[in-house]
Design a protein around this motif. Structure first.
Motif, PDB file in Angstrom:
ATOM      1  N   SER A 189       0.845  -1.196   0.000  1.00  0.00           N
ATOM      2  CA  SER A 189       0.000   0.000   0.000  1.00  0.00           C
ATOM      3  C   SER A 189       0.878   1.242   0.000  1.00  0.00           C
ATOM      4  CB  SER A 189      -0.909   0.002   1.240  1.00  0.00           C
ATOM      5  OG  SER A 189      -1.736   1.131   1.274  1.00  0.00           O
ATOM      6  N   PRO A 190       0.681   2.128  -1.006  1.00  0.00           N
ATOM      7  CA  PRO A 190      -0.195   1.989  -2.172  1.00  0.00           C
ATOM      8  C   PRO A 190       0.229   0.794  -3.040  1.00  0.00           C
ATOM      9  CG  PRO A 190       0.585   4.251  -1.951  1.00  0.00           C
ATOM     10  CD  PRO A 190       1.391   3.421  -1.019  1.00  0.00           C
ATOM     11  N   GLU A 216      -0.994   8.140 -22.664  1.00  0.00           N
ATOM     12  CA  GLU A 216      -1.829   6.963 -22.917  1.00  0.00           C
ATOM     13  C   GLU A 216      -2.750   6.624 -21.740  1.00  0.00           C
ATOM     14  OE1 GLU A 216      -1.754   5.364 -25.840  1.00  0.00           O
ATOM     15  OE2 GLU A 216      -0.183   6.671 -26.623  1.00  0.00           O
ATOM     16  N   GLY A 217      -3.024   7.602 -20.867  1.00  0.00           N
ATOM     17  CA  GLY A 217      -3.935   7.367 -19.752  1.00  0.00           C
ATOM     18  C   GLY A 217      -3.335   6.605 -18.592  1.00  0.00           C
ATOM     19  N   ALA A 218      -2.052   6.304 -18.624  1.00  0.00           N
ATOM     20  CA  ALA A 218      -1.404   5.574 -17.535  1.00  0.00           C
ATOM     21  C   ALA A 218      -1.231   6.484 -16.315  1.00  0.00           C
ATOM     22  CB  ALA A 218      -0.040   5.051 -17.991  1.00  0.00           C
ATOM     23  N   THR A 219      -1.253   5.880 -15.141  1.00  0.00           N
ATOM     24  CA  THR A 219      -1.066   6.625 -13.903  1.00  0.00           C
ATOM     25  C   THR A 219       0.043   5.995 -13.081  1.00  0.00           C
ATOM     26  OG1 THR A 219      -2.748   5.316 -12.751  1.00  0.00           O
ATOM     27  CG2 THR A 219      -3.482   7.356 -13.833  1.00  0.00           C
ATOM     28  N   LEU A 220       0.630   6.788 -12.196  1.00  0.00           N
ATOM     29  CA  LEU A 220       1.680   6.307 -11.308  1.00  0.00           C
ATOM     30  C   LEU A 220       1.474   6.885  -9.914  1.00  0.00           C
ATOM     31  CD1 LEU A 220       5.113   6.597 -13.203  1.00  0.00           C
ATOM     32  CD2 LEU A 220       3.879   4.503 -12.629  1.00  0.00           C
ATOM     33  N   VAL A 221       1.931   6.143  -8.917  1.00  0.00           N
ATOM     34  CA  VAL A 221       2.023   6.648  -7.551  1.00  0.00           C
ATOM     35  C   VAL A 221       3.480   6.507  -7.118  1.00  0.00           C
ATOM     36  CG1 VAL A 221       1.191   6.474  -5.187  1.00  0.00           C
ATOM     37  CG2 VAL A 221      -0.302   5.819  -7.075  1.00  0.00           C
ATOM     38  N   VAL A 222       4.023   7.573  -6.541  1.00  0.00           N
ATOM     39  CA  VAL A 222       5.401   7.571  -6.057  1.00  0.00           C
ATOM     40  C   VAL A 222       5.369   7.889  -4.571  1.00  0.00           C
ATOM     41  CG1 VAL A 222       7.701   8.573  -6.286  1.00  0.00           C
ATOM     42  CG2 VAL A 222       6.211   8.390  -8.297  1.00  0.00           C
ATOM     43  N   ARG A 223       6.062   7.084  -3.782  1.00  0.00           N
ATOM     44  CA  ARG A 223       6.160   7.358  -2.349  1.00  0.00           C
ATOM     45  C   ARG A 223       7.538   7.920  -2.046  1.00  0.00           C
ATOM     46  NH1 ARG A 223       4.881   2.704   1.873  1.00  0.00           N
ATOM     47  NH2 ARG A 223       7.059   2.092   1.577  1.00  0.00           N
ATOM     48  N   LEU A 224       7.561   9.075  -1.383  1.00  0.00           N
ATOM     49  CA  LEU A 224       8.805   9.732  -1.022  1.00  0.00           C
ATOM     50  C   LEU A 224       8.946   9.761   0.490  1.00  0.00           C
ATOM     51  CD1 LEU A 224       8.621  12.847  -3.383  1.00  0.00           C
ATOM     52  CD2 LEU A 224       9.741  10.655  -3.844  1.00  0.00           C
ATOM     53  N   ALA A 225      10.159   9.610   0.978  1.00  0.00           N
ATOM     54  CA  ALA A 225      10.413   9.747   2.405  1.00  0.00           C
ATOM     55  C   ALA A 225      10.321  11.220   2.790  1.00  0.00           C
ATOM     56  CB  ALA A 225      11.790   9.192   2.753  1.00  0.00           C
ATOM     57  N   GLY A 226       9.754  11.498   3.950  1.00  0.00           N
ATOM     58  CA  GLY A 226       9.699  12.869   4.446  1.00  0.00           C
ATOM     59  C   GLY A 226       8.688  13.732   3.706  1.00  0.00           C
ATOM     60  N   GLN A 227       8.977  15.031   3.641  1.00  0.00           N
ATOM     61  CA  GLN A 227       8.058  16.007   3.068  1.00  0.00           C
ATOM     62  C   GLN A 227       8.596  16.507   1.719  1.00  0.00           C
ATOM     63  OE1 GLN A 227       7.455  18.902   6.242  1.00  0.00           O
ATOM     64  NE2 GLN A 227       7.329  17.224   7.731  1.00  0.00           N
ATOM     65  N   THR A 228       7.716  17.107   0.927  1.00  0.00           N
ATOM     66  CA  THR A 228       8.100  17.502  -0.425  1.00  0.00           C
ATOM     67  C   THR A 228       7.488  18.854  -0.779  1.00  0.00           C
ATOM     68  OG1 THR A 228       8.033  16.827  -2.752  1.00  0.00           O
ATOM     69  CG2 THR A 228       6.115  16.287  -1.428  1.00  0.00           C
ATOM     70  N   ARG A 229       8.094  19.528  -1.740  1.00  0.00           N
ATOM     71  CA  ARG A 229       7.553  20.791  -2.254  1.00  0.00           C
ATOM     72  C   ARG A 229       6.798  20.593  -3.564  1.00  0.00           C
ATOM     73  NH1 ARG A 229       9.648  25.294   0.236  1.00  0.00           N
ATOM     74  NH2 ARG A 229      11.438  24.957   1.612  1.00  0.00           N
ATOM     75  N   ILE A 230       6.727  19.348  -4.030  1.00  0.00           N
ATOM     76  CA  ILE A 230       6.037  19.071  -5.295  1.00  0.00           C
ATOM     77  C   ILE A 230       4.544  19.314  -5.136  1.00  0.00           C
ATOM     78  CG2 ILE A 230       5.475  17.261  -6.967  1.00  0.00           C
ATOM     79  CD1 ILE A 230       8.197  16.004  -6.292  1.00  0.00           C
ATOM     80  N   GLU A 231       3.939  20.026  -6.102  1.00  0.00           N
ATOM     81  CA  GLU A 231       2.540  20.415  -6.006  1.00  0.00           C
ATOM     82  C   GLU A 231       1.743  19.945  -7.219  1.00  0.00           C
ATOM     83  OE1 GLU A 231       2.613  24.642  -5.627  1.00  0.00           O
ATOM     84  OE2 GLU A 231       3.288  24.602  -3.525  1.00  0.00           O
ATOM     85  N   ARG A 232       0.422  19.942  -7.051  1.00  0.00           N
ATOM     86  CA  ARG A 232      -0.491  19.592  -8.139  1.00  0.00           C
ATOM     87  C   ARG A 232      -0.233  20.462  -9.368  1.00  0.00           C
ATOM     88  NH1 ARG A 232      -6.028  17.863  -7.691  1.00  0.00           N
ATOM     89  NH2 ARG A 232      -5.948  18.422  -5.472  1.00  0.00           N
ATOM     90  N   GLY A 233      -0.238  19.845 -10.562  1.00  0.00           N
ATOM     91  CA  GLY A 233      -0.025  20.570 -11.808  1.00  0.00           C
ATOM     92  C   GLY A 233       1.413  20.642 -12.251  1.00  0.00           C
ATOM     93  N   GLN A 234       2.334  20.288 -11.381  1.00  0.00           N
ATOM     94  CA  GLN A 234       3.756  20.335 -11.706  1.00  0.00           C
ATOM     95  C   GLN A 234       4.133  19.149 -12.588  1.00  0.00           C
ATOM     96  OE1 GLN A 234       6.056  20.999  -8.164  1.00  0.00           O
ATOM     97  NE2 GLN A 234       8.023  20.495  -9.130  1.00  0.00           N
ATOM     98  N   SER A 235       5.128  19.324 -13.466  1.00  0.00           N
ATOM     99  CA  SER A 235       5.653  18.223 -14.281  1.00  0.00           C
ATOM    100  C   SER A 235       6.961  17.736 -13.687  1.00  0.00           C
ATOM    101  CB  SER A 235       5.878  18.681 -15.718  1.00  0.00           C
ATOM    102  OG  SER A 235       4.649  18.918 -16.365  1.00  0.00           O
ATOM    103  N   VAL A 236       7.107  16.428 -13.593  1.00  0.00           N
ATOM    104  CA  VAL A 236       8.323  15.823 -13.050  1.00  0.00           C
ATOM    105  C   VAL A 236       8.729  14.645 -13.931  1.00  0.00           C
ATOM    106  CG1 VAL A 236       7.869  16.507 -10.653  1.00  0.00           C
ATOM    107  CG2 VAL A 236       6.972  14.324 -11.520  1.00  0.00           C
ATOM    108  N   GLY A 237       9.986  14.286 -13.884  1.00  0.00           N
ATOM    109  CA  GLY A 237      10.459  13.092 -14.561  1.00  0.00           C
ATOM    110  C   GLY A 237      10.454  11.915 -13.597  1.00  0.00           C
ATOM    111  N   VAL A 238      10.242  10.719 -14.131  1.00  0.00           N
ATOM    112  CA  VAL A 238      10.225   9.505 -13.317  1.00  0.00           C
ATOM    113  C   VAL A 238      11.330   8.576 -13.798  1.00  0.00           C
ATOM    114  CG1 VAL A 238       8.848   7.583 -12.475  1.00  0.00           C
ATOM    115  CG2 VAL A 238       7.732   9.734 -13.069  1.00  0.00           C
ATOM    116  N   ASP A 239      12.178   8.145 -12.852  1.00  0.00           N
ATOM    117  CA  ASP A 239      13.309   7.278 -13.177  1.00  0.00           C
ATOM    118  C   ASP A 239      12.990   5.852 -12.753  1.00  0.00           C
ATOM    119  OD1 ASP A 239      15.748   6.186 -13.764  1.00  0.00           O
ATOM    120  OD2 ASP A 239      16.761   6.985 -12.001  1.00  0.00           O
ATOM    121  N   PHE A 240      12.852   4.966 -13.738  1.00  0.00           N
ATOM    122  CA  PHE A 240      12.650   3.549 -13.471  1.00  0.00           C
ATOM    123  C   PHE A 240      13.978   2.811 -13.370  1.00  0.00           C
ATOM    124  CE2 PHE A 240       8.959   5.054 -15.730  1.00  0.00           C
ATOM    125  CZ  PHE A 240       7.892   4.458 -15.098  1.00  0.00           C
ATOM    126  N   ALA A 241      14.932   3.241 -14.167  1.00  0.00           N
ATOM    127  CA  ALA A 241      16.202   2.513 -14.255  1.00  0.00           C
ATOM    128  C   ALA A 241      16.903   2.473 -12.913  1.00  0.00           C
ATOM    129  CB  ALA A 241      17.099   3.161 -15.303  1.00  0.00           C
TER     130      ALA A 241
END
Length: 369
Positions: free
Chosen positions: A236-237, A324-349
């Protein structure tokens, strides 16, 4: 203590099959949890073990003895129900002793068992109270105590904590774990709450539509799920899933071309089943929220628009949308300044754990640090 074996156990209500040939072997003193979504058959399976539901096919064996034809009172089991099922007009002492009195047990033995159960469950101050004068947690302890005094071979629990509030459930989970440590009996516990399952169980049977998808230790389910359903249910998530095509596969590595764009290359993969991944086949890439990293836009395998940020203080959850309608959930330790509407990159590698599933949802390979 006792062993329990289920061999090709089936249950039908008329023409409707609800349990489809389940095989399980539960060892002496094991704490086993049946978990799964509502309607998956876990409570029906527990009632079949208890003798409260007939078995349509297969065998239920306790200590190697077939018990299909034995009634509930002849199996040497004790069941704790979700509803407590206490007698409201009787004291706690009488609730604990009533079943023993009905079988004409000597009074000295009844007194011994009631006193021991009350001590073990910290019910001594409440023995002369009636259930209506107790809190929810105290009433649940009385229900458990009524099972303890019977000194059964196996304890059966049918969602016993679901009526309690969140904080009390946490305390009662700890008490159940401590009870199992003290008495050492075999326990079988039904819940839809994966947190209860993960924290209490020696092994968990994950059920879906009357079938056992996987039976394993909690961390084995988490780290090495047998299929996409188990991977998504445990944790969870839930695990993130992205469709793709296997671009290349070798011994211990693979590259997946994602439908959302970009390619993920994973090394250190371990085959999860008999079938090895082959280039060109459709696959699903699975990665848990805590194993993803956020980077600058364009610096990862995919870019994500943030739809929601949940700040819990000690950790944060970032929910976002990809192409393509895909969604992701990312869990971060602690607190963050990332806000709704912001664009971020996601690293899978850089992820420490990746899973590959074939077109039927079966695990192909995984990489776990």
């Amino acid at each position: 203590m006792a062993t329990l074996e289920l061999s090709s156990v089936r249950k039908s209500f008329g023409a409707t099959n609800v349990i489809h040939g389940i095989d399980l072997a539960i060892a002496h003193g094991e704490f086993c949890v049946f978990v799964g979504p509502s309607g998956c058959g876990k409570s029906t399976l527990l009632r079949m073990i208890a003798g409260l539901e007939s078995v349509s096919g297969g065998e239920v064996r306790i200590d190697g003895k077939r018990v299909n034809e034995l009634g509930a009172s002849e199996r040497g089991l004790a069941m704790v129900f979700q509803s407590y099922a206490l007698y409201p007009h009787m004291s706690v002492r009488k609730n604990l002793s009533f079943g023993l009195e009905n079988v004409r047990m000597p009074q000295a033995e009844i007194d011994r068992r009631v006193a021991e159960a009350a001590r073990m469950l910290r019910l001594e101050p409440y023995l002369e109270r009636r259930p209506g004068a107790l809190s929810g947690g105290q009433r649940q302890r009385v229900a458990i105590g009524r099972a303890v005094v019977r000194e059964p071979k196996i304890f059966l629990f049918d969602e016993p904590l679901s009526n309690l509030d969140a904080e009390l459930r946490v305390r009662m989970r700890a008490e159940l774990g401590a009870l199992h440590e003290r008495i050492g009996n075999t326990m079988i516990y039904v819940t839809h709450d994966q947190v209860e399952a993960m924290t209490l169980a020696d092994r968990i049977a994950v059920l879906r539509d009357g079938r056992c998808e996987q039976f394993a230790a909690p961390l084995e389910l988490y780290n090495a799920p047998a299929n996409e359903f188990v991977a998504g249910f445990i944790g969870s998530p839930r695990m993130n899933f992205l469709k793709g095509t296997l671009a290349a596969a070798g011994a211990g590595d693979a590259s997946v071309a994602l439908a959302v764009g970009g390619e993920v290359h994973a090394t250190g993969l371990t085959a999860a089943g008999a079938k090895r991944p082959t280039a060109g086949e459709p696959v699903t890439l699975g990665v848990r929220p805590e194993h993803l990293q956020l980077v600058a836009p364009g610096a990862g395998q995919a870019d994500m628009k943030v739809d929601l940020t949940e700040q819990l203080g000690g950790e944060s959850y970032i929910y976002g949308s990809l192409a393509e309608g895909a969604t992701l959930v990312v869990r971060l330790a602690g607190q963050t300044r990332i806000e709704r509407g912001q664009s971020v990159g996601v690293d899978f590698a850089g992820s420490s754990s990746l899973h590959l599933f074939d077109g039927e949802g079966k695990a192909l390979a995984r990489r776990t640090a």
